[in-house]
Design an enzyme around this catalytic site. Sequence first.
Site, PDB file in Angstrom:
ATOM      1  CB  SER A  21      -0.871   0.032   1.265  1.00  0.00           C
ATOM      2  OG  SER A  21      -1.664  -1.111   1.342  1.00  0.00           O
ATOM      3  CG  HIS A  26      -2.229  -0.767  -4.063  1.00  0.00           C
ATOM      4  ND1 HIS A  26      -2.669   0.489  -3.739  1.00  0.00           N
ATOM      5  CD2 HIS A  26      -2.438  -1.525  -2.951  1.00  0.00           C
ATOM      6  CE1 HIS A  26      -3.118   0.482  -2.504  1.00  0.00           C
ATOM      7  NE2 HIS A  26      -2.989  -0.730  -2.010  1.00  0.00           N
ATOM      8  CD  GLU A  28      -3.013   3.393  -6.395  1.00  0.00           C
ATOM      9  OE1 GLU A  28      -2.957   4.635  -6.446  1.00  0.00           O
ATOM     10  OE2 GLU A  28      -2.716   2.744  -5.369  1.00  0.00           O
ATOM     11  CG  ASN A  86      -3.473   3.654   0.330  1.00  0.00           C
ATOM     12  OD1 ASN A  86      -4.672   3.707   0.575  1.00  0.00           O
ATOM     13  ND2 ASN A  86      -2.829   2.511   0.199  1.00  0.00           N
TER      14      ASN A  86
HETATM   15  N1  CAA Z   1     -17.882 -11.371  -5.088  1.00  0.00           N
HETATM   16  C1  CAA Z   1     -18.428 -10.600  -6.029  1.00  0.00           C
HETATM   17  N2  CAA Z   1     -19.216  -9.533  -5.773  1.00  0.00           N
HETATM   18  C2  CAA Z   1     -19.495  -9.269  -4.499  1.00  0.00           C
HETATM   19  C3  CAA Z   1     -18.955 -10.042  -3.447  1.00  0.00           C
HETATM   20  C4  CAA Z   1     -18.129 -11.132  -3.776  1.00  0.00           C
HETATM   21  N3  CAA Z   1     -17.553 -11.896  -2.851  1.00  0.00           N
HETATM   22  N4  CAA Z   1     -19.380  -9.513  -2.275  1.00  0.00           N
HETATM   23  C5  CAA Z   1     -20.147  -8.453  -2.585  1.00  0.00           C
HETATM   24  N5  CAA Z   1     -20.226  -8.308  -3.917  1.00  0.00           N
HETATM   25  C6  CAA Z   1     -20.923  -7.259  -4.659  1.00  0.00           C
HETATM   26  C7  CAA Z   1     -22.423  -7.287  -4.403  1.00  0.00           C
HETATM   27  O1  CAA Z   1     -23.061  -8.141  -5.302  1.00  0.00           O
HETATM   28  C8  CAA Z   1     -22.815  -5.842  -4.628  1.00  0.00           C
HETATM   29  O2  CAA Z   1     -22.870  -5.589  -6.017  1.00  0.00           O
HETATM   30  P1  CAA Z   1     -24.039  -4.658  -6.655  1.00  0.00           P
HETATM   31  O3  CAA Z   1     -23.790  -3.296  -6.099  1.00  0.00           O
HETATM   32  O4  CAA Z   1     -23.812  -4.768  -8.129  1.00  0.00           O
HETATM   33  O5  CAA Z   1     -25.306  -5.257  -6.171  1.00  0.00           O
HETATM   34  C9  CAA Z   1     -21.622  -5.075  -4.078  1.00  0.00           C
HETATM   35  O6  CAA Z   1     -20.516  -5.990  -4.154  1.00  0.00           O
HETATM   36  C10 CAA Z   1     -21.809  -4.611  -2.653  1.00  0.00           C
HETATM   37  O7  CAA Z   1     -21.930  -5.769  -1.845  1.00  0.00           O
HETATM   38  P2  CAA Z   1     -22.889  -5.925  -0.572  1.00  0.00           P
HETATM   39  O8  CAA Z   1     -24.275  -5.494  -0.926  1.00  0.00           O
HETATM   40  O9  CAA Z   1     -22.721  -7.287  -0.054  1.00  0.00           O
HETATM   41  O10 CAA Z   1     -22.244  -5.029   0.521  1.00  0.00           O
HETATM   42  P3  CAA Z   1     -22.420  -3.518   0.847  1.00  0.00           P
HETATM   43  O11 CAA Z   1     -23.390  -2.853  -0.051  1.00  0.00           O
HETATM   44  O12 CAA Z   1     -22.618  -3.472   2.307  1.00  0.00           O
HETATM   45  O13 CAA Z   1     -20.953  -2.968   0.478  1.00  0.00           O
HETATM   46  C11 CAA Z   1     -18.620  -2.774   0.525  1.00  0.00           C
HETATM   47  C12 CAA Z   1     -19.827  -3.418   1.162  1.00  0.00           C
HETATM   48  C13 CAA Z   1     -18.368  -3.396  -0.842  1.00  0.00           C
HETATM   49  C14 CAA Z   1     -17.422  -3.087   1.437  1.00  0.00           C
HETATM   50  C15 CAA Z   1     -18.865  -1.247   0.368  1.00  0.00           C
HETATM   51  O14 CAA Z   1     -19.266  -0.714   1.598  1.00  0.00           O
HETATM   52  C16 CAA Z   1     -17.647  -0.517  -0.128  1.00  0.00           C
HETATM   53  O15 CAA Z   1     -17.320  -0.520  -1.296  1.00  0.00           O
HETATM   54  N6  CAA Z   1     -16.947   0.169   0.830  1.00  0.00           N
HETATM   55  C17 CAA Z   1     -15.746   0.936   0.527  1.00  0.00           C
HETATM   56  C18 CAA Z   1     -14.562   0.032   0.450  1.00  0.00           C
HETATM   57  C19 CAA Z   1     -13.298   0.782   0.124  1.00  0.00           C
HETATM   58  O16 CAA Z   1     -13.220   1.996   0.051  1.00  0.00           O
HETATM   59  N7  CAA Z   1     -12.229   0.024  -0.062  1.00  0.00           N
HETATM   60  C20 CAA Z   1     -10.925   0.556  -0.341  1.00  0.00           C
HETATM   61  C21 CAA Z   1     -10.072   0.437   0.867  1.00  0.00           C
HETATM   62  S1  CAA Z   1      -8.461   1.072   0.572  1.00  0.00           S
HETATM   63  C22 CAA Z   1      -7.597  -0.266   0.105  1.00  0.00           C
HETATM   64  O17 CAA Z   1      -8.055  -1.367   0.039  1.00  0.00           O
HETATM   65  C23 CAA Z   1      -6.197  -0.036  -0.280  1.00  0.00           C
HETATM   66  C24 CAA Z   1      -5.185   0.042   0.772  1.00  0.00           C
HETATM   67  O18 CAA Z   1      -4.019  -0.089   0.410  1.00  0.00           O
HETATM   68  C25 CAA Z   1      -5.457   0.344   2.165  1.00  0.00           C
END
Ligand code: CAA
Length: 291
Positions: free
Chosen positions: A125, A147, A159, A198
Amino acid sequence: MSAVAAPIERVGVVGGGIMGCGIAEVCARAGLDVILVEVDSAAADLAEQRIRASLERGVSRGKLEPDAAREALELCRFEPDAGALGDRELVIEAVVENREAKLGVFELLSKTVESGSAILASNTSSIPIVELAAAAGERAPNVLGLHFFNPVPVLALVEVIPSLLTEPDVIERAQAFAEGQLEKDPIVAPDRAGFTVNALLIPYLLSAIRMFEQGLASAEDIDKGMVKGCAHPMGPLALADLIGLDTVLGVSESLYREHREQLFAPPPLLQRLVAANLLGRKTGRGLYSYQ
Ligand code: CAA
C-alpha cells in the site's frame, strides 16, 4: 509498440491475508492457475476458508454460478514454501505491510522464480517499489506494484506502479493482465509513498480517527456524516476497520517517513489499538466492536 504478449496463465500469490486471498480469488475466477504461499497449514486453511466464503458470497449475490465458484476454488493450490513458485509467470506479493518482510520476499522470489521474463509484483500500500526492485537484484526491471483494493472481488481499481527501473514492456503486460484478464480498471500511479489513492485516502482516515479521539464527534456520527452527506459507501472509521488498523498504521508510517508532514502522522489511538491487537473486523474489534 511491442508485440502483443501471450496471456498470463500461472500466477503465484505470497501471503494469504485479506488482500492475498482476494487477489488469488480474482485470478482463479479469471480461470488462471493459482498457487498461494502461506507459512503453515493452519494459515493455509484459513486462506482457503476466506476464499471459499467470498466465492459463496459472490454466488449468493448472483455474481457467479455455483459451478464457476467450484472451478475457481479448484484452481487454487496452497503451498507452504515459495520454492513452489518456480514456474510462475507472475507472482504478486501480499504479505504484511512491513518493509523488511517485503524485502525478504523479493530477495527470495528473485532466486526461486525461474523465468527471467516473469513479473514480480507487490500489493504494497505504501512501500517504495524501487526498494523492492533493488532487493530483487537482476530481476529489478521486472518488478512493479500491482495494488488492489479491498474487497478485491468488488472494487475495480488496480494501481500499476512502475519504479525507476521497471521495463516499459513489463508495465504494458501488467496493465493488459489487470484489464484484459482480471477485467479490472487500472491506472498508472507514481512510485511515491501512498501512490495515488492512499496518499489521498489515509490522511482522510487519520483525520476521522483524530476527530473521534479528541471527543469532537461520536464514531457513528462521523461515519454517518460521510455516508449520508457525501454518498460514500461507508464512513472513514468503518473503512479503517475494514482495511485493518495495522495496515492503516503501516501506511501512515510510510507516508510520514517520506513526507514528514503532520497530516500523515499516526494518531495515538491508532497506535494503541494496534498495540492491543484490536485491528478491526478481522480480529472482531477495532474502532467498532463486531462481536
Ligand atoms: N464477489 C463478487 N461480488 C461481491 C462479493 C463477492 N464476494 N461480495 C459483494 N459483492 C458485490 C455485491 O453483489 C454488490 O454488487 P451490486 O452493487 O452490483 O449489487 C456489491 O458488491 C456490494 O456488496 P454488498 O451489498 O454485499 O455489501 P455492501 O453494499 O454493504 O458494500 C462494501 C460493502 C463493498 C465493502 C462497500 O461498503 C464498499 O465498497 N466500501 C468501501 C470500500 C473501500 O473503500 N475500499 C478501499 C479500501 S483502501 C484499500 O483497500 C487499499 C489500501 O491499500 C489500504
